[in-house]
Design an enzyme around this catalytic site. Structure first.
Site, mmCIF file in Angstrom:
data_model
loop_
_atom_site.group_PDB
_atom_site.id
_atom_site.type_symbol
_atom_site.label_atom_id
_atom_site.label_comp_id
_atom_site.label_asym_id
_atom_site.label_seq_id
_atom_site.Cartn_x
_atom_site.Cartn_y
_atom_site.Cartn_z
ATOM 1 N N ASP A 1 0.839 -1.193 0.000
ATOM 2 C CA ASP A 1 0.000 0.000 0.000
ATOM 3 C C ASP A 1 0.876 1.245 0.000
ATOM 4 O OD1 ASP A 1 -2.376 1.800 0.796
ATOM 5 O OD2 ASP A 1 -3.260 -0.199 0.919
ATOM 6 N N ASP B 1 -2.854 2.891 17.888
ATOM 7 C CA ASP B 1 -3.726 1.759 17.575
ATOM 8 C C ASP B 1 -2.979 0.626 16.876
ATOM 9 O OD1 ASP B 1 -6.892 1.438 17.684
ATOM 10 O OD2 ASP B 1 -6.409 3.549 17.984
ATOM 11 N N HIS C 1 -4.486 6.306 3.113
ATOM 12 C CA HIS C 1 -4.979 5.013 2.634
ATOM 13 C C HIS C 1 -4.288 3.849 3.339
ATOM 14 C CE1 HIS C 1 -5.799 1.609 -0.065
ATOM 15 N NE2 HIS C 1 -6.879 2.283 -0.431
ATOM 16 N N ALA D 1 -7.357 -8.376 -8.757
ATOM 17 C CA ALA D 1 -8.545 -9.075 -8.243
ATOM 18 C C ALA D 1 -9.081 -10.106 -9.226
ATOM 19 C CB ALA D 1 -9.637 -8.060 -7.896
ATOM 20 N N VAL E 1 -6.505 -15.114 -6.970
ATOM 21 C CA VAL E 1 -6.750 -14.030 -6.015
ATOM 22 C C VAL E 1 -8.211 -14.022 -5.589
ATOM 23 C CG1 VAL E 1 -6.727 -11.520 -5.710
ATOM 24 C CG2 VAL E 1 -4.874 -12.640 -6.979
ATOM 25 N N SER F 1 -11.380 -1.070 -1.199
ATOM 26 C CA SER F 1 -10.102 -1.195 -0.490
ATOM 27 C C SER F 1 -10.297 -1.670 0.947
ATOM 28 C CB SER F 1 -9.384 0.159 -0.459
ATOM 29 O OG SER F 1 -8.556 0.336 -1.571
#
Length: 523
Positions: free
Chosen positions: A274, A283, A304, A404, A409, A456
């Site tokens: 990414d 976090d 993102h 994808a 995948v 996403s």
């Protein structure tokens, strides 16, 4: 010399019959299976090949899927759920071409029963899984990496090549001078088994022209553009809400609290390819175990990548799907507003993930079909890596997006709080499952929060869910994961439906307790 037409007529009839009989002989009892694919070859190409599944192989000596082996050895490629069973066979000539194959069959669509696995790929499946056979003919030279007509999603002055094992550095340098190429970088990849070179094109020569020229070079085994991929976030904005579990509707939808009584993803490695992630966010404390920068240069945290990591593993003010996981974070996308990543950066990140033992690879990005990436994904799949990618946010009329749409995948689409399909999500039978992805409260850089929408974040949710499953049973293979996600999903009419974390982990927990999985899920 004059030839009598009556004399020629029987000869022509016999020749035609011979062609038909040959077709039946090659294809076995199914005449359709003997119809060869199109082999586009610069030398000795043309029509031929071993099977209707061959489709079109691009480039010289192309390979693609064959329904029946033809003059070569065949191997069975089995995708028990969400795929097909097909055969590949070595064709008449060598070479390594590839044809995008956007369509795969997924089970459980609309709650329909899973059909039995067929020995023949569905007619809608074009091209293949880097198989042998398919398009016959062809000789040596570079495999077909010419971008499809109208495709512009690539770096306009770069190409990627691989060379034969006999190519010497001097010969490669001479080729580069001849074509006015400047080497930017090279890297060896065990996934796919190649050393790849990235070049800058001099003289403003179009990418397509140079690819055509290099396909005539005997040293070149593959040549293609350096494609561009985009992160699949349709909308993001800073959230004014005070973060708490109540506003995270995804937790209830996927029964995360119940699932966490079974597993939290402890010690499972997820690679997140990414943009730069804010590793200092509380976090994500103690979650990121290793990082990799495929780009170099400035690397400020990006919204993102931070949101995807949080959706998977947040464990303080927000709750991720798998708070016990360990993240391998790879920066392959820049920090611009329309963040983009190149093929080569993604190759390096995927190889790094494999080298560091990633069990899951989260790919919340989409772009064009990339033959080299396809080969690397196939190799990663064979290593047991679970590959999960965003279906895309290009709308219902968009063609399939990659990775994808690759058959190895798991393609994830997005739903809202009412289980409705995200309006801008891609459609198509390559979609495997759905997960919440509309108005998701997520982490943002600088300890902020955001609302994010798109396929996403839905993908990140599924990656976290798979980590829960692998904690329960580390021996699960990618095909097992796909099957269990589909069989425990809530049918919605697209893909196998909405995934459910608790229903997915319950049967695995039941194996140890001796209870029936459905009985445990009810409890």
């Amino acid at each position: 010399m004059r030839t009598n037409a009556r004399t020629l007529r029987p000869i022509l009839v016999l020749m035609l019959c011979g062609v038909v009989l040959t077709a039946y002989d090659v294809g076995g009892s199914n005449p359709a299976a003997a119809m060869g694919g199109f082999g586009f070859g610069r030398m000795g190409g043309g029509f031929g090949g071993g099977g209707m599944g061959g489709g079109m192989g691009m480039g010289r000596g192309s390979r693609s899927f064959a329904t029946a082996p033809r003059r070569g050895t065949g191997r069975i490629v089995d995708r028990p759920v969400g795929g097909y069973k097909g055969r590949t066979g070595t064709g008449y000539e060598g070479g390594r071409g590839w044809r995008p194959h956007p369509i795969i069959v997924n089970p459980g669509i609309g709650g329909t029963p899973v059909p039995p696995v067929s020995d023949t790929p569905p007619p809608s499946r074009i091209g293949g899984n880097n198989g042998n056979g398919g398009g016959g003919g062809g000789g040596g030279g570079g495999a077909g990496g010419m971008p499809p007509r109208g495709e512009r999603r690539f770096v306009p002055d770069e190409i990627i090549t691989a060379f034969s094992s006999t190519a010497t550095p001097a010969a490669i340098e001479q080729l580069a001078r001849r074509h006015n190429l400047t080497q930017l970088e090279s890297r060896s990849f065990s996934l796919g088994g190649n050393t790849l070179y990235r070049w800058r094109i001099g003289g403003r020569r179009p990418v397509g022209d140079l690819i055509g020229a290099l396909q005539d070079e005997r040293l070149v085994t593959s040549v293609q553009p350096n494609y561009l991929f985009t992160l699949q976030e349709d909308a993001a904005k800073i959230s004014p809400q005070t973060p708490n579990y109540a506003v995270q509707y995804v937790l209830g939808k996927l029964q995360i609290e119940q699932a966490h009584h079974v597993a939290t993803g402890k010690n499972v490695l997820i690679a997140v390819i990414d943009s730069e992630i804010d590793a200092k966010n509380p976090d994500l404390d103690a979650t990121i175990v290793k990082s990799f920068d495929a780009l170099g240069g400035e690397d400020k945290p990006h919204s993102h990548g931070t949101a995807m990591a949080g959706a998977i593993a947040a464990h303080r003010k927000l709750m991720g799907i798998a708070p016990g996981v360990q993240l391998l974070v790879a920066r392959a996308f820049d920090d611009n507003r329309d963040s983009k990543g190149t093929s080569f950066a993604i190759y390096k990140s995927l190889q790094w993930a494999a080298d560091n033992g990633a069990r899951i690879v989260n790919m919340s990005f989409a772009g064009p079909a990339d033959p080299t990436l396809h080969r690397m994904l196939a190799a990663a799949y064979e290593k047991g890596m679970v590959l999960i990618a965003a279906a895309g946010n290009a709308g219902p009329t968009s063609p399939p997006l990659y990775p994808a749409a690759d058959p190895d995948v798991i393609a994830v689409t997005a739903t809202d709080s009412s289980d409705g399909l995200f309006a801008m999500a891609n459609r198509g039978p390559y979609i495997a499952v759905a997960a919440p992805g509309v108005d998701i409260l997520a982490l943002a850089p600088g300890e902020a929060f955001q609302l994010t929408t798109g396929t996403s974040v839905a993908t990140a949710h599924v990656s976290g869910l798979v980590a829960l499953m692998l904690e329960c049973k580390p021996s699960l293979k990618p095909a097992d994961i796909r099957a269990m996600l589909a069989s425990t999903a809530k049918p919605l009419g697209f893909g196998a439906g909405l995934v459910n974390a608790y229903r997915a982990v319950s049967p695995l927990n039941a194996e140890a307790s001796g209870k029936d999985g459905d009985e445990q899920a009810k409890q």
